[in-house]
Design a protein around this motif. Structure first.
Motif: not given
Length: 123
Positions: A32-38
């Protein structure tokens, strides 16, 4: 020096399973963190702030992956130790059973007064 361990292999495997569940939850949060980063990087109007958010989330993601690797090592070790403890218990039980023999009685041999060694008391 021998270290004696009196742990229960089932509890070790239970701990490994609980840790694996936590690892699964951590990995879900990391995704989830990776997805929201961008998305956050693009949504923030200030270029400097967007880059700072992107870098901070990337750093958190990297540290989370390191933690996930460590948790996996703990899980593997708990599982391996549980199996080894169980094998050592079985091997120990086998040695005890072999010493007891078929009648499950300790074979201490026989003793009689005539077979005992004489003690020299004439000093």
């Amino acid at each position: 020096m021998t270290i004696e361990y009196n742990g229960d292999p089932e509890r070790l495997r239970g701990s490994a399973n609980n840790t694996a569940a936590c690892l699964g939850e951590l990995e879900s949060h990391l995704k989830a963190l990776f997805m929201v980063q961008d998305d956050l990087h693009d949504a923030v109007q200030s270029k400097g702030t967007g880059v700072a958010i992107y870098n901070s989330l990337g750093d958190a993601h990297s540290k989370g992956k390191i933690l996930a690797g460590t948790l996996q090592e703990i899980i593997d070790e708990l599982n391996n130790t549980g199996v080894q403890v169980e094998l050592q218990d079985l091997e120990g039980a086998g040695r005890v059973n072999a010493a007891l023999g078929n009648d499950h009685a300790v074979d201490a041999g026989s003793w009689s007064e005539s077979s005992a060694a004489k003690i020299n008391t004439s000093w």
